[in-house]
Design a protein around this motif. Structure first.
Motif, mmCIF file in Angstrom:
data_model
loop_
_atom_site.group_PDB
_atom_site.id
_atom_site.type_symbol
_atom_site.label_atom_id
_atom_site.label_comp_id
_atom_site.label_asym_id
_atom_site.label_seq_id
_atom_site.Cartn_x
_atom_site.Cartn_y
_atom_site.Cartn_z
ATOM 1 N N THR A 188 39.573 65.954 22.731
ATOM 2 C CA THR A 188 40.998 65.808 23.044
ATOM 3 C C THR A 188 41.824 65.449 21.822
ATOM 4 O OG1 THR A 188 40.673 63.507 23.719
ATOM 5 C CG2 THR A 188 40.553 65.199 25.456
ATOM 6 N N ALA A 189 41.243 64.751 20.845
ATOM 7 C CA ALA A 189 42.004 64.402 19.632
ATOM 8 C C ALA A 189 42.457 65.659 18.909
ATOM 9 C CB ALA A 189 41.172 63.516 18.716
ATOM 10 N N VAL A 190 41.572 66.620 18.766
ATOM 11 C CA VAL A 190 41.925 67.883 18.094
ATOM 12 C C VAL A 190 42.955 68.648 18.925
ATOM 13 C CG1 VAL A 190 41.034 70.127 17.346
ATOM 14 C CG2 VAL A 190 39.766 68.023 16.822
ATOM 15 N N TYR A 191 42.738 68.715 20.226
ATOM 16 C CA TYR A 191 43.699 69.399 21.098
ATOM 17 C C TYR A 191 45.077 68.743 21.007
ATOM 18 C CZ TYR A 191 46.412 70.355 25.224
ATOM 19 O OH TYR A 191 47.464 70.654 26.054
ATOM 20 N N LEU A 192 45.126 67.411 21.125
ATOM 21 C CA LEU A 192 46.406 66.701 21.082
ATOM 22 C C LEU A 192 47.102 66.878 19.739
ATOM 23 C CD1 LEU A 192 45.458 63.449 22.998
ATOM 24 C CD2 LEU A 192 46.939 65.300 23.798
ATOM 25 N N ALA A 193 46.333 66.879 18.660
ATOM 26 C CA ALA A 193 46.923 67.106 17.333
ATOM 27 C C ALA A 193 47.563 68.488 17.272
ATOM 28 C CB ALA A 193 45.862 66.956 16.249
ATOM 29 N N ASN A 194 46.865 69.493 17.761
ATOM 30 C CA ASN A 194 47.421 70.849 17.787
ATOM 31 C C ASN A 194 48.646 70.925 18.689
ATOM 32 O OD1 ASN A 194 45.971 72.941 16.143
ATOM 33 N ND2 ASN A 194 44.223 71.958 17.135
ATOM 34 N N PHE A 195 48.590 70.271 19.817
ATOM 35 C CA PHE A 195 49.723 70.276 20.745
ATOM 36 C C PHE A 195 50.936 69.601 20.112
ATOM 37 C CE2 PHE A 195 52.271 68.657 24.257
ATOM 38 C CZ PHE A 195 52.366 69.786 25.061
ATOM 39 N N LEU A 196 50.713 68.492 19.437
ATOM 40 C CA LEU A 196 51.790 67.712 18.833
ATOM 41 C C LEU A 196 52.400 68.394 17.617
ATOM 42 C CD1 LEU A 196 53.372 65.006 18.729
ATOM 43 C CD2 LEU A 196 51.517 64.107 17.302
ATOM 44 N N THR A 197 51.569 68.887 16.717
ATOM 45 C CA THR A 197 52.078 69.370 15.423
ATOM 46 C C THR A 197 51.798 70.837 15.145
ATOM 47 O OG1 THR A 197 50.059 68.807 14.217
ATOM 48 C CG2 THR A 197 51.745 67.072 14.443
ATOM 49 N N GLY A 198 50.957 71.455 15.956
ATOM 50 C CA GLY A 198 50.626 72.858 15.717
ATOM 51 C C GLY A 198 49.415 73.055 14.820
ATOM 52 N N ASN A 199 48.768 71.973 14.408
ATOM 53 C CA ASN A 199 47.546 72.089 13.606
ATOM 54 C C ASN A 199 46.681 70.861 13.837
ATOM 55 O OD1 ASN A 199 47.921 69.969 11.423
ATOM 56 N ND2 ASN A 199 49.794 71.156 11.126
ATOM 57 N N SER A 200 45.472 70.903 13.313
ATOM 58 C CA SER A 200 44.552 69.777 13.509
ATOM 59 C C SER A 200 44.080 69.200 12.179
ATOM 60 C CB SER A 200 43.357 70.206 14.362
ATOM 61 O OG SER A 200 42.673 71.288 13.751
ATOM 62 N N ASN A 201 44.999 69.138 11.227
ATOM 63 C CA ASN A 201 44.622 68.502 9.964
ATOM 64 C C ASN A 201 44.522 66.988 10.180
ATOM 65 O OD1 ASN A 201 47.181 67.245 9.567
ATOM 66 N ND2 ASN A 201 48.001 69.099 8.616
ATOM 67 N N PRO A 202 43.943 66.247 9.244
ATOM 68 C CA PRO A 202 43.743 64.798 9.443
ATOM 69 C C PRO A 202 45.025 64.026 9.770
ATOM 70 C CG PRO A 202 42.446 65.546 7.594
ATOM 71 C CD PRO A 202 43.305 66.723 8.015
ATOM 72 N N GLU A 203 46.124 64.377 9.127
ATOM 73 C CA GLU A 203 47.387 63.674 9.410
ATOM 74 C C GLU A 203 47.833 63.912 10.850
ATOM 75 O OE1 GLU A 203 52.031 63.593 7.962
ATOM 76 O OE2 GLU A 203 50.506 64.254 6.525
ATOM 77 N N SER A 204 47.678 65.129 11.343
ATOM 78 C CA SER A 204 48.055 65.442 12.729
ATOM 79 C C SER A 204 47.178 64.699 13.727
ATOM 80 C CB SER A 204 47.967 66.950 12.963
ATOM 81 O OG SER A 204 48.912 67.623 12.161
ATOM 82 N N ILE A 205 45.887 64.645 13.431
ATOM 83 C CA ILE A 205 44.972 63.903 14.307
ATOM 84 C C ILE A 205 45.349 62.420 14.313
ATOM 85 C CG2 ILE A 205 42.579 63.164 14.631
ATOM 86 C CD1 ILE A 205 41.746 65.975 13.616
ATOM 87 N N ALA A 206 45.667 61.889 13.145
ATOM 88 C CA ALA A 206 46.085 60.483 13.070
ATOM 89 C C ALA A 206 47.340 60.251 13.908
ATOM 90 C CB ALA A 206 46.319 60.077 11.618
ATOM 91 N N LYS A 207 48.313 61.141 13.810
ATOM 92 C CA LYS A 207 49.534 61.005 14.609
ATOM 93 C C LYS A 207 49.208 61.041 16.101
ATOM 94 C CE LYS A 207 52.808 62.977 11.297
ATOM 95 N NZ LYS A 207 53.700 64.120 11.000
ATOM 96 N N ALA A 208 48.323 61.962 16.494
ATOM 97 C CA ALA A 208 47.963 62.093 17.905
ATOM 98 C C ALA A 208 47.282 60.826 18.428
ATOM 99 C CB ALA A 208 47.057 63.305 18.114
#
Length: 194
Positions: free
Chosen positions: A44-64
């Motif tokens: 879900t962390a990767v999915y939420l990062a993609n949903f939130l920012t459009g990608n799953s880089n480390p910064e996006s995962i941290a934000k999620a």
């Protein structure tokens, strides 16, 4: 209630919020620097990062991971656990030693002590809460009757810190319609929801 008293209560509420909620929120947010602070679900962390920012880089995962803790559950939980402190410090109520009762206060309109189960908002009660509250209230009334104490049905109240009658969920309405216990807005004037 006169305007000066309302202003005084609002100022005390503002001061309390800054000191009790905001400062703790900042401290709790500053703790969120280590991944060990989170129970990370890698799917879900990767999915939420993609949903939130459009990608799953480390910064996006941290934000999620961080945003929900900082903007949602952390502050909501903190606020909920501090409501009793708020009513004691700002609204001049006092904590109760009676099981199922959060606060007690003297009603400024009728002069009788009120026994109050507090809820923070109009959606913070579920089906099981209704029966639990009614059971606690009935227990207090039965004990008062046994001990020849004057506690009326209308002295057992549910207090909602914010919202108005149109916002209350169906479970609050059951408390008044089915069990006939009043539900009050715990604003400075203690206005009953109709």
């Amino acid at each position: 209630m006169d305007l000066a008293l309302k202003k005084q209560i609002l100022q005390k509420a503002q001061d309390w919020f800054v000191e009790s909620i905001a400062q703790n929120h900042i401290k709790n947010t500053e703790k969120l620097i280590k991944p060990t602070e989170f129970k990370i679900n890698p799917f879900t962390a990767v999915y939420l990062a993609n949903f939130l920012t459009g990608n799953s880089n480390p910064e996006s995962i941290a934000k999620a991971l961080v945003y929900p803790r900082v903007l949602g559950t952390s502050i909501t939980t903190s606020f909920g656990t501090n409501i009793q402190k708020f009513t004691s410090e700002v609204l001049s109520a006092f904590g109760s030693t009676t099981s199922g009762i959060d606060i007690e206060f003297i009603d400024q309109l009728d002069g009788f002590k009120k026994y109050c189960q507090m809820k923070s908002g109009p959606e913070t009660i579920n089906k099981d809460d209704v029966e639990t509250i009614a059971k606690h209230f009935s227990g207090v009334l039965n004990l008062a009757k046994t001990n020849s104490l004057r506690i009326a049905h209308s002295d057992m109240i549910v207090g909602v810190l914010y919202g108005d009658s149109g916002d209350l969920n169906a479970h609050y309405k059951r408390i008044t319609s089915e069990y006939h216990f009043p539900v009050y807005d715990l604003s400075p004037e203690l206005v009953p929801f109709s």
